[in-house]
Design a protein around this motif. Sequence first.
Motif, PDB file in Angstrom:
ATOM      1  N   UNK A  84       0.845  -1.002  -0.066  1.00 46.06           N
ATOM      2  CA  UNK A  84       0.140  -0.167  -0.022  1.00 46.06           C
ATOM      3  C   UNK A  84       0.778   1.207  -0.081  1.00 46.06           C
ATOM      4  N   UNK A  85       0.571   2.359  -0.802  1.00 48.72           N
ATOM      5  CA  UNK A  85       1.366   3.383  -1.090  1.00 48.72           C
ATOM      6  C   UNK A  85       0.229   4.607  -0.745  1.00 48.72           C
ATOM      7  N   UNK A  86       0.454   5.478   0.151  1.00 47.82           N
ATOM      8  CA  UNK A  86      -0.439   6.360   0.471  1.00 47.82           C
ATOM      9  C   UNK A  86      -0.469   7.408  -0.607  1.00 47.82           C
ATOM     10  N   UNK A  87      -1.836   7.694  -1.199  1.00 44.15           N
ATOM     11  CA  UNK A  87      -1.889   8.558  -1.990  1.00 44.15           C
ATOM     12  C   UNK A  87      -1.893   8.231  -3.482  1.00 44.15           C
ATOM     13  N   UNK A  88      -1.725   6.737  -3.530  1.00 43.02           N
ATOM     14  CA  UNK A  88      -1.644   6.138  -4.930  1.00 43.02           C
ATOM     15  C   UNK A  88      -2.904   6.203  -5.839  1.00 43.02           C
ATOM     16  N   UNK A  89      -2.876   6.130  -7.068  1.00 43.51           N
ATOM     17  CA  UNK A  89      -3.903   5.955  -7.871  1.00 43.51           C
ATOM     18  C   UNK A  89      -3.646   4.760  -8.698  1.00 43.51           C
ATOM     19  N   UNK A  90      -4.684   4.531  -9.741  1.00 41.62           N
ATOM     20  CA  UNK A  90      -4.485   3.356 -10.483  1.00 41.62           C
ATOM     21  C   UNK A  90      -3.280   3.548 -11.567  1.00 41.62           C
ATOM     22  N   UNK A  91      -2.916   4.756 -11.654  1.00 47.68           N
ATOM     23  CA  UNK A  91      -1.825   4.817 -12.538  1.00 47.68           C
ATOM     24  C   UNK A  91      -0.559   4.617 -11.739  1.00 47.68           C
ATOM     25  N   UNK A  92      -0.397   4.954 -10.691  1.00 48.76           N
ATOM     26  CA  UNK A  92       0.623   4.600  -9.693  1.00 48.76           C
ATOM     27  C   UNK A  92       0.777   3.231  -9.516  1.00 48.76           C
ATOM     28  N   UNK A  93      -0.189   2.391  -9.434  1.00 47.71           N
ATOM     29  CA  UNK A  93      -0.206   0.947  -9.428  1.00 47.71           C
ATOM     30  C   UNK A  93       0.130   0.504 -10.681  1.00 47.71           C
ATOM     31  N   UNK A  94      -0.259   1.006 -11.643  1.00 45.64           N
ATOM     32  CA  UNK A  94       0.132   0.268 -13.198  1.00 45.64           C
ATOM     33  C   UNK A  94       1.606   0.596 -12.964  1.00 45.64           C
ATOM     34  N   UNK A  95       2.326   1.702 -12.716  1.00 44.44           N
ATOM     35  CA  UNK A  95       3.556   1.983 -13.037  1.00 44.44           C
ATOM     36  C   UNK A  95       4.465   1.174 -12.097  1.00 44.44           C
ATOM     37  N   UNK A  96       4.224   0.756 -10.756  1.00 47.91           N
ATOM     38  CA  UNK A  96       5.044  -0.084 -10.089  1.00 47.91           C
ATOM     39  C   UNK A  96       4.865  -1.634  -9.950  1.00 47.91           C
ATOM     40  N   UNK A  97       3.674  -1.799 -10.458  1.00 54.07           N
ATOM     41  CA  UNK A  97       3.208  -3.380 -10.586  1.00 54.07           C
ATOM     42  C   UNK A  97       4.324  -4.171 -11.165  1.00 54.07           C
ATOM     43  N   UNK A  98       4.891  -3.729 -11.915  1.00 58.12           N
ATOM     44  CA  UNK A  98       6.108  -4.659 -12.522  1.00 58.12           C
ATOM     45  C   UNK A  98       7.107  -5.183 -11.776  1.00 58.12           C
ATOM     46  N   UNK A  99       7.807  -3.976 -11.132  1.00 55.15           N
ATOM     47  CA  UNK A  99       8.605  -4.386 -10.114  1.00 55.15           C
ATOM     48  C   UNK A  99       8.387  -4.624  -8.860  1.00 55.15           C
ATOM     49  N   UNK A 100       7.183  -4.531  -8.630  1.00 58.93           N
ATOM     50  CA  UNK A 100       6.429  -5.078  -7.173  1.00 58.93           C
ATOM     51  C   UNK A 100       6.333  -6.603  -7.292  1.00 58.93           C
TER      52      UNK A 100
END
Length: 229
Positions: A84-100
């Motif tokens: 969970x990242x405070x303030x995250x949007x779906x765009x933020x999730x899409x940007x970090x899902x690969x390395x997560x």
Amino acid sequence: MGMRLFRRCFVSYGVAGHLGKALSLILWLAVPAHAEDDAAPVTVLALGDSLTQGYGLPPEDGLVPQLRHWLDERGIAAGIVNGGVSGDTTAGGAARVGWSLTPEVDAMMVALGGNDLLRGIDPEVSRANLDTILEEAAARDVEVLLVGMSAPGNYGADYKAAFDAIYPDLADKHGTLLAPDFFAGLGEGDPAELQRYFQPDGIHPNAEGVVRIVEGLGPHLAALIEAAK
């Protein structure tokens, strides 16, 4: 703040953080000690915003620790990584899902979209971002539980219909499990009564509210873990 107003602005406040390359270490720490046994538990990444992160609560009262407790009480072996990242949007999730999605991750719970609502982002943009997340999971052969959000009526009937349809549509498209409503565990009672489940900001659930939310999400998470075995 009533549930409708809460649903309108349950923003994930705070400065967006980054999990960074330490995620592998976090994964190792998140898995129970018996993970080295032959029957190693499933490792789940909880990808979300401040509702997942546990904003405003002692660590042990946040969503992820309470989900772990719910699983432990039922003898379900699993490690859950707090993504969970405070303030995250779906765009933020899409940007970090690969390395997560490191090699240790077997399954992922996706709970994003609330901050998109707060910002009035076009539902088609949110849909595309969540689609990207689910496509990445499919490419990694990672089982997914998609957790739905609902738009408030004051956004207009067209916006609400377009946003609310995102989650069941994508779950059907990708064959993922679906928890229709993140807040289902709170019930549909009098909004004034439901206020006791929130922090003073009227936005984030308090410890008791998290427990109720976990009661709603727990069975869906258990199904995800079973599917990932």
